[in-house]
Design an enzyme around this catalytic site. Structure first.
Site, PDB file in Angstrom:
ATOM      1  N   ASP A 391      76.678 -85.192 -17.659  1.00 28.62           N
ATOM      2  CA  ASP A 391      75.314 -85.105 -18.190  1.00 28.62           C
ATOM      3  C   ASP A 391      75.051 -83.763 -18.874  1.00 28.62           C
ATOM      4  O   ASP A 391      74.009 -83.157 -18.670  1.00 28.62           O
ATOM      5  CB  ASP A 391      74.326 -85.317 -17.034  1.00 28.62           C
ATOM      6  CG  ASP A 391      72.897 -85.497 -17.526  1.00 28.62           C
ATOM      7  OD1 ASP A 391      72.716 -86.099 -18.585  1.00 28.62           O
ATOM      8  OD2 ASP A 391      71.972 -85.010 -16.856  1.00 28.62           O
ATOM      9  N   ASP A 411      71.427 -76.927 -14.796  1.00 30.84           N
ATOM     10  CA  ASP A 411      71.225 -78.326 -14.437  1.00 30.84           C
ATOM     11  C   ASP A 411      72.544 -79.033 -14.135  1.00 30.84           C
ATOM     12  O   ASP A 411      73.036 -79.849 -14.918  1.00 30.84           O
ATOM     13  CB  ASP A 411      70.473 -79.058 -15.554  1.00 30.84           C
ATOM     14  CG  ASP A 411      69.844 -80.359 -15.055  1.00 30.84           C
ATOM     15  OD1 ASP A 411      69.882 -80.612 -13.834  1.00 30.84           O
ATOM     16  OD2 ASP A 411      69.325 -81.115 -15.886  1.00 30.84           O
TER      17      ASP A 411
END
Length: 523
Positions: A391, A411
């Site tokens: 991702d 993240d």
């Protein structure tokens, strides 16, 4: 018949003797040579369990004081982890002390004005409000962390303040809770009928501490032993708080230092979130479950139903605390699409997925046609591959450093989802470009050696976190398997293009194991 029995018995005796001599005796010798320890290593002098958050981080130890059983300390004492940086000038430091001090003093004054306003409004409404006092200290660990950011990394390799920052994020009282800025920006824009929400699939909060430090809290959504189902798309997978913690430790073991410090913590959702927030939207999503646990969910920001709520037991909730970077108004960052971004639809495919020569196009594009930006992308791809993180659609850089700056590895919560699968497409930047930094390759080779095995040093590093065990054993062993795949991918490139065409020198090593000196163009 008796001769046959005698022959069989003789053969068995010979096999047993050989097994004792070649297998059992060497193990007994090795065990005898190991230093004997009295009692349990996990207990202090008073017999109580030691505080993991106060254990040494091993990045500032001399070789003469190393514990022979600590692979992590031996790793950080290796010359590859002693590479000196060039002298850092004022233009290569993110923030100066005076401007940072002035910025936060203004923020503290604004906070105090807001608190007075709330107190007056509560008195008029005859509501009792707990007054939250802050003690802003320029010597606070988070303040020193912000001052230590330069164009090479977020923190110095041997910075003792990072251990203090981690301890403070674990223990400092929380005085304020709110949605993060990106969640607030999505308010009113999300459509609950969509499968893929505008900004992920997770509930996260911004928590402010009593010393005016700030951290992003991501609550536990998935048990450690749960693997992501095979049929899940990467963009609808739950994010994992333990992946954020493990990513910080992996980033540090690889010596990138591009992930902000992260630590695990148990948060009281009633006392430290519900009673600490002034956001009515956040207060409105709290409820008590049938099991009498305090729960809350995201109000149409990510998931729109109470089935996706997170719950305490009954109030304590496990999660990760990630240190905030300085505010965007004083240290602007820019978000840039990853050239190897994935399609966030059920059927789409990107050019890099169908064109093996895609990197030739990237090499001609700005800013990948100069400097180290492309090499930093490859570092990031290796980092993501070891975690299994698919991702990585964007990356961020500090605008002050421009093209010379490093990439922030933000993240990482979708890592460590499937230990039984290695997603080779994550390595596309490496396999298509056939380039890697020399410093990165040397450290990867070092971590593949038994005395510095990646799974072992990660296991040891993660014991420092209060939520240990952070990763299950299959995830740790998967790191070794994936590291081997990375090294084999590099070897295939070397066979095809030669080492000089693949390995890019980014530091100069002096003779006789002296401290290497990093060149100005590195990192």
């Amino acid at each position: 018949m008796r001769r046959d029995r005698l022959l069989v018995a003789s053969s068995l005796a010979f096999i047993l003797a050989a097994d004792v001599y070649f297998v059992l005796l060497p193990r007994l010798r090795e065990w005898y040579r190991q230093p004997q320890r009295d009692g349990c290593a996990c207990r202090g002098a008073n017999g109580s369990e030691s505080d993991r958050s106060s254990e040494p981080w091993g990045s500032n130890v001399s070789i003469g004081t190393l514990d022979s059983g600590s692979k992590l300390e031996r790793l950080f004492a290796h010359p590859l982890y002693s590479i000196g940086l060039p002298e850092v000038g004022p233009e290569e430091i993110l923030l100066q002390s005076e401007e940072l001090m002035s910025y936060y003093r203004r923020k503290v004054l604004r906070w105090e004005r807001q608190q007075k306003f709330y107190s007056v409004a509560a008195a008029v409404a005859n509501i009792s409000v707990h007054e939250q006092r802050v003690t802003f200290d320029p010597g606070a660990s988070w303040f020193k962390f912000h001052l230590g950011i330069n164009r090479y990394a977020l923190y110095a390799r041997n910075d003792p303040n990072i251990a203090q920052l981690i301890k403070d994020m674990q223990n400092t009282p929380v005085i304020s809770a709110d949605y993060t800025q990106d969640e607030k920006a999505l308010k009113g824009l999300c459509d609950c009928s969509q499968v893929v929400k505008p900004s992920g699939h997770h509930l996260k909060l911004a928590l402010k501490f009593q010393d005016f430090g700030k951290a992003m809290f991501k609550p536990m959504r998935q048990e450690r032993n749960q693997e992501t189902p095979e049929d899940f798309f990467y963009f609808v997978d739950f994010q994992r708080h333990n992946a954020e913690i493990a990513a910080f430790h992996l980033d540090r073991v690889l010596d990138f230092r591009r992930v902000p410090p992260v630590v695990g913590r148990f948060v009281n959702v009633t006392g430290e979130i519900l009673q600490a927030t002034r956001n009515d939207d956040l207060r409105s999503v709290f409820f008590t479950s049938p099991a009498n646990n305090t729960c809350f969910f995201a109000k149409c920001l990510y998931v729109c139903k109470t089935e996706y709520a997170v719950c305490g037991q009954p109030d304590l909730l496990e999660g990760s605390m990630s240190a905030y970077l300085p505010g965007l108004s004083i240290s602007p960052r820019i978000s840039i699409p990853n050239p190897w971004t994935r399609s966030y639809t059920f059927t789409g495919r990107q050019e890099w997925e169908v064109n093996p020569s895609y990197c030739d196009t990237v090499k001609k594009m700005y800013p990948y046609n100069l400097g180290n930006r492309l090499l930093n992308i490859i570092d990031m791809a290796i980092f993501d591959f070891l975690m299994g993180n698919m991702d990585r659609h964007h990356y961020e850089i500090f605008t002050k450093f421009g093209d010379a700056g490093f990439l922030l590895h933000f993240d990482n919560a979708r890592g460590f989802g499937r230990h039984s699968h290695d997603e080779m497409s994550i390595l596309a930047p490496l396999t298509q470009c056939c380039m890697i930094k020399q410093s990165t390759l040397l450290r990867l080779r070092l971590l593949a050696r038994p005395q510095y095995r990646l799974s072992d040093v990660m296991r040891e590093s993660l014991t420092l976190d209060p939520l240990w065990p952070v990763l299950t054993e299959p995830h740790l062993l998967a790191l070794d398997r994936r590291l081997g795949r990375v090294l084999r991918a590099v070897q295939r490139c070397v066979k095809r293009l030669g080492e000089q065409g693949v390995v890019v020198m980014d530091f100069v090593e002096t003779l006789r194991g002296a401290t290497p000196r990093q060149t100005k163009e590195s990192r």
